[in-house]
Design a protein around this motif. Structure first.
Motif, PDB file in Angstrom:
ATOM      1  N   HIS A 139     -82.835  65.025  80.785  1.00  0.00           N
ATOM      2  CA  HIS A 139     -83.914  64.053  80.674  1.00  0.00           C
ATOM      3  C   HIS A 139     -84.553  63.928  82.054  1.00  0.00           C
ATOM      4  O   HIS A 139     -83.854  63.686  83.041  1.00  0.00           O
ATOM      5  N   VAL A 140     -85.871  64.081  82.091  1.00  0.00           N
ATOM      6  CA  VAL A 140     -86.602  64.024  83.353  1.00  0.00           C
ATOM      7  C   VAL A 140     -87.607  62.879  83.274  1.00  0.00           C
ATOM      8  O   VAL A 140     -88.410  62.812  82.338  1.00  0.00           O
ATOM      9  N   TYR A 141     -87.543  61.995  84.259  1.00  0.00           N
ATOM     10  CA  TYR A 141     -88.409  60.826  84.323  1.00  0.00           C
ATOM     11  C   TYR A 141     -89.271  60.945  85.574  1.00  0.00           C
ATOM     12  O   TYR A 141     -88.745  61.199  86.664  1.00  0.00           O
ATOM     13  N   LEU A 142     -90.576  60.766  85.425  1.00  0.00           N
ATOM     14  CA  LEU A 142     -91.476  60.884  86.578  1.00  0.00           C
ATOM     15  C   LEU A 142     -91.539  59.556  87.324  1.00  0.00           C
ATOM     16  O   LEU A 142     -92.451  58.758  87.156  1.00  0.00           O
ATOM     17  N   GLY A 143     -90.519  59.332  88.115  1.00  0.00           N
ATOM     18  CA  GLY A 143     -90.353  58.124  88.909  1.00  0.00           C
ATOM     19  C   GLY A 143     -88.872  57.878  89.119  1.00  0.00           C
ATOM     20  O   GLY A 143     -88.023  58.571  88.553  1.00  0.00           O
ATOM     21  N   ALA A 144     -88.567  56.898  89.935  1.00  0.00           N
ATOM     22  CA  ALA A 144     -87.181  56.536  90.223  1.00  0.00           C
ATOM     23  C   ALA A 144     -86.686  55.583  89.134  1.00  0.00           C
ATOM     24  O   ALA A 144     -86.809  54.362  89.255  1.00  0.00           O
ATOM     25  N   LEU A 145     -86.136  56.126  88.062  1.00  0.00           N
ATOM     26  CA  LEU A 145     -85.770  55.332  86.884  1.00  0.00           C
ATOM     27  C   LEU A 145     -84.821  54.185  87.231  1.00  0.00           C
ATOM     28  O   LEU A 145     -84.948  53.091  86.678  1.00  0.00           O
ATOM     29  N   THR A 146     -83.889  54.405  88.130  1.00  0.00           N
ATOM     30  CA  THR A 146     -82.927  53.348  88.460  1.00  0.00           C
ATOM     31  C   THR A 146     -83.563  52.202  89.246  1.00  0.00           C
ATOM     32  O   THR A 146     -82.959  51.142  89.385  1.00  0.00           O
ATOM     33  N   GLN A 147     -84.771  52.400  89.732  1.00  0.00           N
ATOM     34  CA  GLN A 147     -85.457  51.369  90.509  1.00  0.00           C
ATOM     35  C   GLN A 147     -86.509  50.609  89.693  1.00  0.00           C
ATOM     36  O   GLN A 147     -87.089  49.644  90.173  1.00  0.00           O
ATOM     37  N   VAL A 148     -86.750  51.057  88.471  1.00  0.00           N
ATOM     38  CA  VAL A 148     -87.773  50.459  87.615  1.00  0.00           C
ATOM     39  C   VAL A 148     -87.196  49.258  86.871  1.00  0.00           C
ATOM     40  O   VAL A 148     -86.076  49.331  86.351  1.00  0.00           O
ATOM     41  N   GLU A 149     -87.958  48.166  86.807  1.00  0.00           N
ATOM     42  CA  GLU A 149     -87.539  47.015  86.009  1.00  0.00           C
ATOM     43  C   GLU A 149     -87.896  47.284  84.555  1.00  0.00           C
ATOM     44  O   GLU A 149     -89.051  47.161  84.157  1.00  0.00           O
ATOM     45  N   ARG A 150     -86.889  47.691  83.803  1.00  0.00           N
ATOM     46  CA  ARG A 150     -87.074  48.063  82.404  1.00  0.00           C
ATOM     47  C   ARG A 150     -86.523  46.966  81.507  1.00  0.00           C
ATOM     48  O   ARG A 150     -85.897  46.025  81.971  1.00  0.00           O
ATOM     49  N   SER A 151     -86.732  47.159  80.193  1.00  0.00           N
ATOM     50  CA  SER A 151     -86.261  46.151  79.238  1.00  0.00           C
ATOM     51  C   SER A 151     -85.477  46.796  78.107  1.00  0.00           C
ATOM     52  O   SER A 151     -85.683  47.962  77.764  1.00  0.00           O
ATOM     53  N   LEU A 152     -84.604  45.990  77.539  1.00  0.00           N
ATOM     54  CA  LEU A 152     -83.948  46.258  76.266  1.00  0.00           C
ATOM     55  C   LEU A 152     -84.570  45.280  75.281  1.00  0.00           C
ATOM     56  O   LEU A 152     -85.007  44.193  75.672  1.00  0.00           O
ATOM     57  N   PHE A 153     -84.600  45.642  74.000  1.00  0.00           N
ATOM     58  CA  PHE A 153     -85.310  44.824  73.023  1.00  0.00           C
ATOM     59  C   PHE A 153     -84.420  44.460  71.850  1.00  0.00           C
ATOM     60  O   PHE A 153     -83.730  45.304  71.291  1.00  0.00           O
ATOM     61  N   ASP A 154     -84.477  43.178  71.471  1.00  0.00           N
ATOM     62  CA  ASP A 154     -83.846  42.700  70.253  1.00  0.00           C
ATOM     63  C   ASP A 154     -84.882  42.912  69.160  1.00  0.00           C
ATOM     64  O   ASP A 154     -85.927  42.255  69.148  1.00  0.00           O
ATOM     65  N   LEU A 155     -84.616  43.837  68.244  1.00  0.00           N
ATOM     66  CA  LEU A 155     -85.602  44.213  67.230  1.00  0.00           C
ATOM     67  C   LEU A 155     -85.938  43.085  66.269  1.00  0.00           C
ATOM     68  O   LEU A 155     -87.053  43.017  65.760  1.00  0.00           O
ATOM     69  N   THR A 156     -84.993  42.199  66.013  1.00  0.00           N
ATOM     70  CA  THR A 156     -85.218  41.112  65.063  1.00  0.00           C
ATOM     71  C   THR A 156     -86.009  39.971  65.681  1.00  0.00           C
ATOM     72  O   THR A 156     -87.022  39.531  65.135  1.00  0.00           O
ATOM     73  N   SER A 157     -85.553  39.493  66.830  1.00  0.00           N
ATOM     74  CA  SER A 157     -86.209  38.340  67.453  1.00  0.00           C
ATOM     75  C   SER A 157     -87.451  38.746  68.244  1.00  0.00           C
ATOM     76  O   SER A 157     -88.329  37.914  68.475  1.00  0.00           O
ATOM     77  N   GLY A 158     -87.479  39.985  68.698  1.00  0.00           N
ATOM     78  CA  GLY A 158     -88.576  40.432  69.541  1.00  0.00           C
ATOM     79  C   GLY A 158     -88.353  40.129  71.008  1.00  0.00           C
ATOM     80  O   GLY A 158     -89.205  40.410  71.843  1.00  0.00           O
ATOM     81  N   ASP A 159     -87.196  39.565  71.324  1.00  0.00           N
ATOM     82  CA  ASP A 159     -86.897  39.232  72.713  1.00  0.00           C
ATOM     83  C   ASP A 159     -86.727  40.494  73.556  1.00  0.00           C
ATOM     84  O   ASP A 159     -86.097  41.462  73.117  1.00  0.00           O
ATOM     85  N   ALA A 160     -87.284  40.447  74.754  1.00  0.00           N
ATOM     86  CA  ALA A 160     -87.073  41.497  75.744  1.00  0.00           C
ATOM     87  C   ALA A 160     -86.042  40.977  76.734  1.00  0.00           C
ATOM     88  O   ALA A 160     -86.159  39.862  77.239  1.00  0.00           O
ATOM     89  N   LEU A 161     -85.030  41.774  76.973  1.00  0.00           N
ATOM     90  CA  LEU A 161     -83.960  41.415  77.899  1.00  0.00           C
ATOM     91  C   LEU A 161     -83.989  42.364  79.084  1.00  0.00           C
ATOM     92  O   LEU A 161     -84.353  43.536  78.933  1.00  0.00           O
ATOM     93  N   PRO A 162     -83.573  41.909  80.240  1.00  0.00           N
ATOM     94  CA  PRO A 162     -83.506  42.831  81.377  1.00  0.00           C
ATOM     95  C   PRO A 162     -82.553  43.989  81.066  1.00  0.00           C
ATOM     96  O   PRO A 162     -81.512  43.798  80.437  1.00  0.00           O
ATOM     97  N   PHE A 163     -82.923  45.187  81.493  1.00  0.00           N
ATOM     98  CA  PHE A 163     -82.077  46.364  81.288  1.00  0.00           C
ATOM     99  C   PHE A 163     -80.978  46.328  82.346  1.00  0.00           C
ATOM    100  O   PHE A 163     -81.124  46.844  83.443  1.00  0.00           O
ATOM    101  N   THR A 164     -79.875  45.666  81.980  1.00  0.00           N
ATOM    102  CA  THR A 164     -78.703  45.626  82.852  1.00  0.00           C
ATOM    103  C   THR A 164     -77.565  46.340  82.152  1.00  0.00           C
ATOM    104  O   THR A 164     -77.597  46.525  80.923  1.00  0.00           O
ATOM    105  N   GLU A 165     -76.562  46.712  82.903  1.00  0.00           N
ATOM    106  CA  GLU A 165     -75.409  47.384  82.314  1.00  0.00           C
ATOM    107  C   GLU A 165     -74.731  46.494  81.272  1.00  0.00           C
ATOM    108  O   GLU A 165     -74.361  46.962  80.196  1.00  0.00           O
TER     109      GLU A 165
END
Length: 175
Positions: A139-165
Motif C-alpha cells: 500500500h502506497v500513500y502519497l504523504g506521511a500517513l502516520t502524521q495525518v490526522e485521520r478518522s475512524l467512522f461509526d457507520l450507524t451513528s455517523g460519529d467520526a473518531l480519532p484514528f488511534t490504536e
C-alpha cells in the motif's frame, strides 16, 4: 528487507516526488505485481500484519497482510492511496453519508492477486479478505500517513473518531 523489496521501495520513493506521482506509483505497482506468484516468491518473510517499509513527507510505503475473518474498521486516509495485491484477495467496502445520519455502503471492490487500485483521500472504506487465505499487498500513500490526522467512522451513528490504536482495535470486527 531483501534486494527486490529495497529496489521497489526506492523506485516508489523516486516516483512519489514526480509531478505525475499518482500515475507513476500505479505503473510501478502494476509492473511489480503483474506476475503475483513471482513477486510473492521474492518477498521476504514478514512476521507483522502491517509494516512500514518507508515513510517521509512525500510517501508512506506499507506491507499489509489482512487475515481471513477480520475486517478493518471504516476509515479514511486523507492522502491518495494505491494498493497492489500479490496474494489472496482484498475486499474494500466504500461508504458515503446516509440521509438522517450514519453511513451507507456505496460500492465494493474486490482486488485479486495482480490487481492495483487507487483510492482518493476522502474515501471512507473498510478492508476485509475475500479469499480463504490471508491477503498480502503493498500500500502506497502519497504523504506521511502516520502524521495525518485521520478518522475512524461509526457507520450507524455517523460519529467520526480519532484514528488511534485504541479506537482501531476496539472497532476491528470479526466477520
Amino acid at each position: 528487507m531483501n534486494e527486490a523489496l529495497n529496489e521497489l521501495v526506492l523506485r516508489l520513493r523516486t516516483a512519489a516526488q514526480a509531478k505525475t506521482a499518482r500515475a507513476d506509483v500505479q505503473a510501478i505497482l502494476k509492473e511489480a505485481v503483474a506476475d503475483p506468484e513471482s513477486f510473492a516468491s521474492q518477498m521476504p518473510v514478514i512476521e507483522e500484519d502491517d509494516l512500514i517499509l518507508f515513510e517521509d513527507e512525500n510517501v508512506s510505503i506499507w506491507y499489509c497482510r489482512f487475515q481471513p475473518g477480520k475486517t478493518v474498521p471504516p476509515h479514511n486516509h486523507k492522502v491518495l492511496a494505491t494498493i497492489a495485491v500479490y496474494s489472496g484477495a482484498e475486499r474494500n467496502d466504500f461508504y458515503e453519508r446516509a440521509e438522517g445520519g450514519g453511513y451507507q455502503k456505496s460500492s465494493e471492490v474486490v482486488l485479486s492477486a495482480g490487481d492495483v487500485f487507487k483510492i482518493g483521500p476522502n474515501a471512507i472504506h473498510t478492508v476485509g479478505v475475500a479469499s480463504a487465505e490471508a491477503c498480502c499487498g503493498i500500500h502506497v500513500y502519497l504523504g506521511a500517513l502516520t502524521q495525518v490526522e485521520r478518522s475512524l467512522f461509526d457507520l450507524t451513528s455517523g460519529d467520526a473518531l480519532p484514528f488511534t490504536e485504541d479506537n482501531y482495535y476496539r472497532m476491528v470486527s470479526d466477520d
